[in-house]
Design a protein around this motif. Structure first.
Motif, PDB file in Angstrom:
ATOM      1  N   LEU A  95       0.457  -1.459   0.043  1.00 37.42           N
ATOM      2  CA  LEU A  95       0.029  -0.222   0.188  1.00 37.42           C
ATOM      3  C   LEU A  95       0.640   1.260  -0.237  1.00 37.42           C
ATOM      4  O   LEU A  95       0.833   2.339  -0.665  1.00 37.42           O
ATOM      5  N   ALA A  96       1.870   1.405   0.798  1.00 40.02           N
ATOM      6  CA  ALA A  96       2.836   2.088   1.130  1.00 40.02           C
ATOM      7  C   ALA A  96       3.350   2.775  -0.457  1.00 40.02           C
ATOM      8  O   ALA A  96       3.795   4.000  -1.020  1.00 40.02           O
ATOM      9  N   ASP A  97       4.310   1.383  -0.883  1.00 39.16           N
ATOM     10  CA  ASP A  97       4.961   1.827  -2.054  1.00 39.16           C
ATOM     11  C   ASP A  97       3.716   2.220  -3.603  1.00 39.16           C
ATOM     12  O   ASP A  97       4.032   2.637  -4.111  1.00 39.16           O
ATOM     13  N   THR A  98       2.970   2.293  -3.642  1.00 41.74           N
ATOM     14  CA  THR A  98       1.950   1.425  -4.534  1.00 41.74           C
ATOM     15  C   THR A  98       1.420   2.775  -4.330  1.00 41.74           C
ATOM     16  O   THR A  98       1.609   4.166  -5.732  1.00 41.74           O
ATOM     17  N   SER A  99       0.626   3.532  -3.094  1.00 43.96           N
ATOM     18  CA  SER A  99       0.862   4.961  -3.644  1.00 43.96           C
ATOM     19  C   SER A  99       2.257   6.301  -3.648  1.00 43.96           C
ATOM     20  O   SER A  99       1.427   6.918  -4.321  1.00 43.96           O
ATOM     21  N   ASN A 100       3.047   5.526  -3.165  1.00 44.75           N
ATOM     22  CA  ASN A 100       3.822   7.089  -3.338  1.00 44.75           C
ATOM     23  C   ASN A 100       4.840   6.611  -4.478  1.00 44.75           C
ATOM     24  O   ASN A 100       5.170   8.025  -5.076  1.00 44.75           O
ATOM     25  N   LEU A 101       4.404   5.501  -5.226  1.00 44.01           N
ATOM     26  CA  LEU A 101       5.737   5.771  -6.610  1.00 44.01           C
ATOM     27  C   LEU A 101       4.742   5.485  -7.471  1.00 44.01           C
ATOM     28  O   LEU A 101       5.546   5.638  -8.790  1.00 44.01           O
ATOM     29  N   ALA A 102       3.438   5.028  -7.271  1.00 45.95           N
ATOM     30  CA  ALA A 102       2.718   4.557  -8.509  1.00 45.95           C
ATOM     31  C   ALA A 102       1.763   5.613  -8.754  1.00 45.95           C
ATOM     32  O   ALA A 102       1.423   6.659  -9.708  1.00 45.95           O
ATOM     33  N   ILE A 103       0.597   5.840  -7.253  1.00 49.87           N
ATOM     34  CA  ILE A 103      -0.508   6.915  -7.786  1.00 49.87           C
ATOM     35  C   ILE A 103      -0.250   7.909  -7.039  1.00 49.87           C
ATOM     36  O   ILE A 103      -0.821   8.880  -8.395  1.00 49.87           O
ATOM     37  N   LEU A 104       0.414   8.709  -6.459  1.00 51.84           N
ATOM     38  CA  LEU A 104       1.070  10.702  -5.881  1.00 51.84           C
ATOM     39  C   LEU A 104       1.441  10.798  -7.170  1.00 51.84           C
ATOM     40  O   LEU A 104       1.473  11.635  -7.727  1.00 51.84           O
TER      41      LEU A 104
END
Length: 376
Positions: free
Chosen positions: A39-48
């Motif tokens: 969740l953290a990496d997907t949010s910070n590296l892909a979604i944001l």
């Protein structure tokens, strides 16, 4: 271990082992569990980054529209069109997210009105141009979503009859077309920037809501709910491409299907194929959390389905290759059933959909939810 009874090299070796074990224990204690890391990496590296890219591209589009309207000319018009295409790519990067601020208060409709089955965009935009109202961002915000966003801008910039330089340079009508172009592009940037702000830790901080699951979190009481949203996004995104962006408008949804090319996404600009490519890139990026610890790693390292994880990545790549091989705009595709490149893409996207919808939920141990496109 009692180190006091050891002497010389034995004592030094034992101390090193103890220090190594202690360090490993500290690292393990500080590392988030795998689902939280996804969740953290997907949010910070892909979604944001995707929301940031969309916000920046919409800002550049608004700036280009203002520059063009200060002195309309062919070169500046082409520049605005190029920025519109980049903004569409940016939108394609977040279009399929099935959760978060995008679903609040019709944000997606403010960005794109599609499919336009009754040609409402042309009718509503022209009605607004004929009115005596001041064409400002506030007026656009108060208007129907039909005249907002990238769809309205596509009509103004690419309509075969009216999206030409003369329409903006004409002394009688040009000033209002330019005013609407500036107002809609400015409004689009406000929406895109608002979505980025809603996710940013320094602003709305939805990233914390999505990644810090728990009993006190009203949206995500545990990690599995958040992971299910990622799964839903992958499935719904590929289904939207397969069904609404490709098969239905080209009449490939059934053996008796008739082409309805005016249901294609971005048919006026003939950017339909390129938007599909941008969608697929974004969905693969989401699956892999860019270069971070994504669902691909979780599937491989925790669920012990490394071969299946690789298979999904390969099918994303094969779908992308097939989409890029389509030689022209989907809008100009004649006799779709006889065009080998179209059939090849249909084959690849079908296989990708099957993997994501039928096999990935079981492999992850997560139930597939009901998404907004189901049963449509």
């Amino acid at each position: 271990m009692n180190l006091s009874i050891l002497r010389g090299p034995q004592a030094r070796l034992a101390k090193r082992k103890l220090l190594a074990i202690t360090a490993l224990s500290l690292i393990t204690a500080c590392s988030p569990p795998p689902p939280a890391k996804v969740l953290a990496d997907t949010s910070n590296l892909a979604i944001l980054p995707a929301y940031k890219s969309f916000s920046l591209s919409s800002e550049k589009l608004a700036t280009a529209a203002n520059s063009f309207c200060s002195k309309p000319n062919t070169e500046q018009l082409e520049l605005v069109r190029d920025h519109w295409r980049v903004a569409v790519d940016g939108w394609s990067g977040v279009q399929n997210l099935q959760f978060g601020p995008l679903l609040v208060d019709n944000q997606a409709w403010k960005i794109q009105f599609w499919p336009d089955k009754k040609n409402l965009i042309a009718r509503k935009v022209e009605a607004l141009l004929r009115s005596d109202e001041a064409l400002t961002e506030k007026r656009v915000d108060d208007a129907s979503v039909v005249v907002q966003g990238l769809s309205s801008l596509e009509y103004l910039l690419f309509d075969p009859k009216l999206g030409v330089l003369d329409s903006f340079a004409n002394a009688a009508t040009g000033s209002r077309r330019c005013a609407l172009l500036i107002a809609v592009s400015g409004h689009l940037h406000s929406v895109a920037n608002g979505l980025h702000d809603a996710w940013r830790p320094e602003a709305g901080n939805y990233v914390q809501i999505f990644t810090q699951t728990g009993e006190d979190n009203p949206e995500y009481p545990d990690d599995s709910v958040a992971l299910a949203n990622l799964l839903d996004t992958l499935v719904a995104g590929v289904e939207l491409i397969k069904r609404d962006k490709f098969e239905r408008p080209l009449g490939l949804a059934s053996s008796e299907g008739q082409a309805q090319i005016y249901l294609l996404e971005w048919w006026r600009s003939q950017y339909s194929r390129d938007a599909i490519i941008a969608n697929l890139k974004a969905l693969k990026n989401l699956f892999m959390a860019a270069n971070g610890y994504g669902l691909d790693d979780y599937l491989s390292k925790v669920k012990q389905h490394g071969e299946f994880s690789t298979q999904i990545q390969q099918h994303f790549d094969r779908s992308l290759t097939a989409a890029k091989a389509i030689p022209n705009s989907l809008f100009s595709s004649a006799e779709p059933r006889s065009q080998a490149e179209l059939i090849q893409f249909q084959t690849e996207i079908n296989e990708l959909q099957l993997l994501l919808k039928s096999k990935l939920p079981e492999a992850l141990g997560i139930s597939l939810g009901f998404n907004a496109k189901d049963g449509d």
